[in-house]
Design a protein around this motif. Sequence first.
Motif, PDB file in Angstrom:
ATOM      1  N   LEU A  71       0.846  -1.195   0.000  1.00 59.63           N
ATOM      2  CA  LEU A  71       0.000   0.000   0.000  1.00 59.63           C
ATOM      3  C   LEU A  71       0.885   1.250   0.000  1.00 59.63           C
ATOM      4  O   LEU A  71       0.662   2.168  -0.778  1.00 59.63           O
ATOM      5  CB  LEU A  71      -0.903   0.007   1.236  1.00 59.63           C
TER       6      LEU A  71
ATOM      7  N   GLY B  44       2.480   1.471  -3.424  1.00 55.95           N
ATOM      8  CA  GLY B  44       1.507   1.787  -4.463  1.00 55.95           C
ATOM      9  C   GLY B  44       1.040   3.233  -4.368  1.00 55.95           C
ATOM     10  O   GLY B  44       0.961   3.941  -5.375  1.00 55.95           O
ATOM     11  N   LEU B  45       0.746   3.684  -3.160  1.00 52.63           N
ATOM     12  CA  LEU B  45       0.291   5.059  -2.976  1.00 52.63           C
ATOM     13  C   LEU B  45       1.390   6.024  -3.408  1.00 52.63           C
ATOM     14  O   LEU B  45       1.125   7.032  -4.067  1.00 52.63           O
ATOM     15  CB  LEU B  45      -0.086   5.301  -1.510  1.00 52.63           C
TER      16      LEU B  45
ATOM     17  N   THR C 228       1.641   8.892   2.198  1.00 51.85           N
ATOM     18  CA  THR C 228       1.219   7.896   3.178  1.00 51.85           C
ATOM     19  C   THR C 228       1.527   8.422   4.575  1.00 51.85           C
ATOM     20  O   THR C 228       2.652   8.834   4.847  1.00 51.85           O
ATOM     21  CB  THR C 228       1.970   6.576   2.963  1.00 51.85           C
TER      22      THR C 228
ATOM     23  N   THR D  24      -3.792  -1.091  -3.547  1.00 54.77           N
ATOM     24  CA  THR D  24      -3.728   0.337  -3.765  1.00 54.77           C
ATOM     25  C   THR D  24      -4.906   0.822  -4.610  1.00 54.77           C
ATOM     26  O   THR D  24      -5.464   1.890  -4.370  1.00 54.77           O
ATOM     27  CB  THR D  24      -2.421   0.705  -4.497  1.00 54.77           C
TER      28      THR D  24
ATOM     29  N   HIS E 142       1.234  -4.096  -7.000  1.00 57.76           N
ATOM     30  CA  HIS E 142       0.696  -2.909  -7.687  1.00 57.76           C
ATOM     31  C   HIS E 142       1.115  -2.888  -9.140  1.00 57.76           C
ATOM     32  O   HIS E 142       2.010  -3.641  -9.509  1.00 57.76           O
ATOM     33  CB  HIS E 142       1.130  -1.613  -7.017  1.00 57.76           C
TER      34      HIS E 142
END
Lengths: 365, 495
Positions: free
Chosen positions: A138, A141-142, A149, A284, A365
């Motif tokens: 995550l 991906g973010l 994040t 994500t 991702h």
Amino acid sequence: MSTVCDACLRRGYLIGLLAAPIAGLLERRLRRPAEIMALEDAELAMAIGGSSTGEALDFLAHFDPRRARADLTRAAVTAICMHREGYPEQLRDLPDAPAALFCRGRTELLAATAAEPAVTVVGTRDASPYGLDVAHDLGRGLASAGITTISGMALGIDAAAHRGALGARGATIAVLACGPDIAYPRRHRDLHAQICAQGLVVSELPPGQRAYRWSFPARNRIMAALARLTVVVEAGEASGTLITAGFAQDLGRAVGAVPGRVTTRVAHGANKLLRDGAPVIRDTGDALDELLGVGMWSRAQATDLSNLDPAQRRLLDAVEAGLDMDGICAFTDMEIAQVRAALTELETSGLIRRDGLAGWERSSH
Amino acid sequence: MPTFALEGVDAREVTVEVDVRRGLPAFAIVGLPDTAVREARERVRAALLNSDLEFPLARLTANLAPAWVRKAGASFDLALAVGVLSASGQVPAAALEGCAVSGELSLGGELRPVRGALAISIGCRRAGLRRLIVAPESAAEAALVGDVEVCPVPSLARLVDLLHERWAPEPPRAGPEPSPPVADAPDLADVRGQLDARRALEIAAAGGHSLLMIGPPGAGKTMLARRLPGILPPLTSDEALDVTRVHGVVGMGSGGLAALRPFRAPHHTISAQGLVGGGARPRPGEVTLAHRGVLFLDELAEFARPALEALRQPLELGEVEITRGQTTLAFPSRVMLVAAANPCPCGRGGDACTCPGMVRDRYRARLSGPLIDRIDMVCQLAPVTADKLAPGAPLGEPSAAVRGRVSRARAAQSRRLARSGIATNAAMTARQMREQVGLAPRAAQPLTAALDRGLLTGRGHDRVLRLARTIADLEEGDLVTAVHVAEALGYRVAA
């Protein structure tokens, strides 16, 4: 012009001064944390009671902003207050919004969370490998989608999310329950240094302050308020993570959860959120759907697979299926030497990655 | 009378002088003897009398020179007895010209073998002594050095006959013989499946790279490691002498020339001293006993940190240095390091792992302890499935075939590295590597990609290239191609 006014600076240091007495007050369950943090300076001093009240009133009367500013410079910390530019607007949604934030790192990231949505990723310290992977992915991906994040730099999920973001050279903000110059937990000294260099560390407490029991939930309210979406990766029942999710809900922010195994203790909290109606976050993509609206984000990453040859695609399938090396050789009908070489190609193009020390897994991702 | 004292894995020449003069009967030994040497008085006296020889009723003084070297053990018995015989005129002095002796005596006058016979006969050759008299049990090992005439003598009485030329011993089979084929060694054919580990083992053997095997308990990590000596090239005669000498010194020798590369697998509770050697009277450690062979560390994460720290220098320099008083000893330690570990404390690894997060983290931290930067490659072992163990399941490739490829790859390396004074790709310095690696055009492309993605550090970069060179040697390629580099990258130690 400075980024902090004298009054807010004084407020920040007052909380630092009273951190220990506040802890005592809360231990004795005389007040609720939110009530205390919402009090005005003088009221706060009075509420503490005992010898600390006199000390606090004395401090308020004789506070020397120049000395405090010198102190900040020495600690390489910048303070940003609610009366100056650079303060994230969305924090004002809190009834007990922090007057001043003490920051180390790229302070511009803080204001950016108002303009562009950020995501808070939180979870248990005692995470499962699955939870760590999801949090890491995550974060990464973010970051590659250009989204900040936010997390708490705790062991487990928090650190994995930060590392994921840092690994993709993305922006990440750590909100600490101690002064921004203190690396807590100490095992995360390296991570702290890396976030200071590449991201931002923020705290309500002035430099040098240690963490107190009350300062963790207090920090959680800031994490919840900063982000538009809070993702719970793994959380036990009655955990700090659920407190963060509760703050986010109270503030009207979106809360999503990553499904966990129903038999895993650390997944109970997250699964309960899902049961209560929180959106499911699998990757994500789901987080971005939740954050920006379905289909509003570019699906560019999904096209990566189109230029793979059939052999590579089969190899990718084998890795996705969780096969070991012998299994991959049998499935793809390739020699082990070829498999190793081909796996390296997939790794350098970011489609798979090392799992632990010797295995492989699909990057999500 | 020349004899020898063991110092580490070398023998130092010690001269025994005996003086006989009239006076109150006594037998004094001087020259830093320890208790065992002092007790030689009783053994020598009894041995002489029981062999129908005369023990002079006079004042005897024996000196062990050089006087500053500490002497230990019973190996001086024979030299003291011969010294007494010679000083009292019972054996002709001329017969002892250029002759050394070493042996323990029984009270009945029989010779007993000593440790380090090969080291002693090497010492003889160095000191220019022509003849070495030892117990028959020590003779075969001592005779491995060609230039020294080894006389196996069963007893003191026989020795006197020999010196009077009334008897001659059967000469032991002299000189080093070629190593017998490695027939009784465990064979790789026994290992089913485990393609990744087999390939990794072959590459490691071919280039002398150190290897870490990760896999669940029972997957066959130890089984594979034990088969590594069998796919390494056979010992050359110099190497075999080297191994025999080291093993002889600690009393591990078989009597003849070592045929197999040593394989040592110390338990993880071993101390630093046990691993690298030491002690008041320095003894070689496991890393020296594995000299020219394989040192296998099973359960790498369980070894004590100080023990692994101590191993770093011997692995890098190929020898252990131990300083005691005025002397510095060097134990040889050219080993191939192979380590094994479970993926996590519960051993299941991956999705099946049930370890709590922090327990797993702590284990990983221990695993990436002091030795991880000495590890060149990591491979993975799969849990064994029932179908691979079924009676009809196909056997793996036998060791002999793998050894053939490994030997060819080694030969290619020694041709290329002949002038650098090293034997394997793993030993190449950064500079030698730049000059010798021989990259094909665009071969470095996977490396650049990996560096860009942050998958590789500078140290890892050189390590991958050495490995890629070995893979190219195994495939008998002159140049390292991008495919070789990509495969090598797959075995790198993940940061």
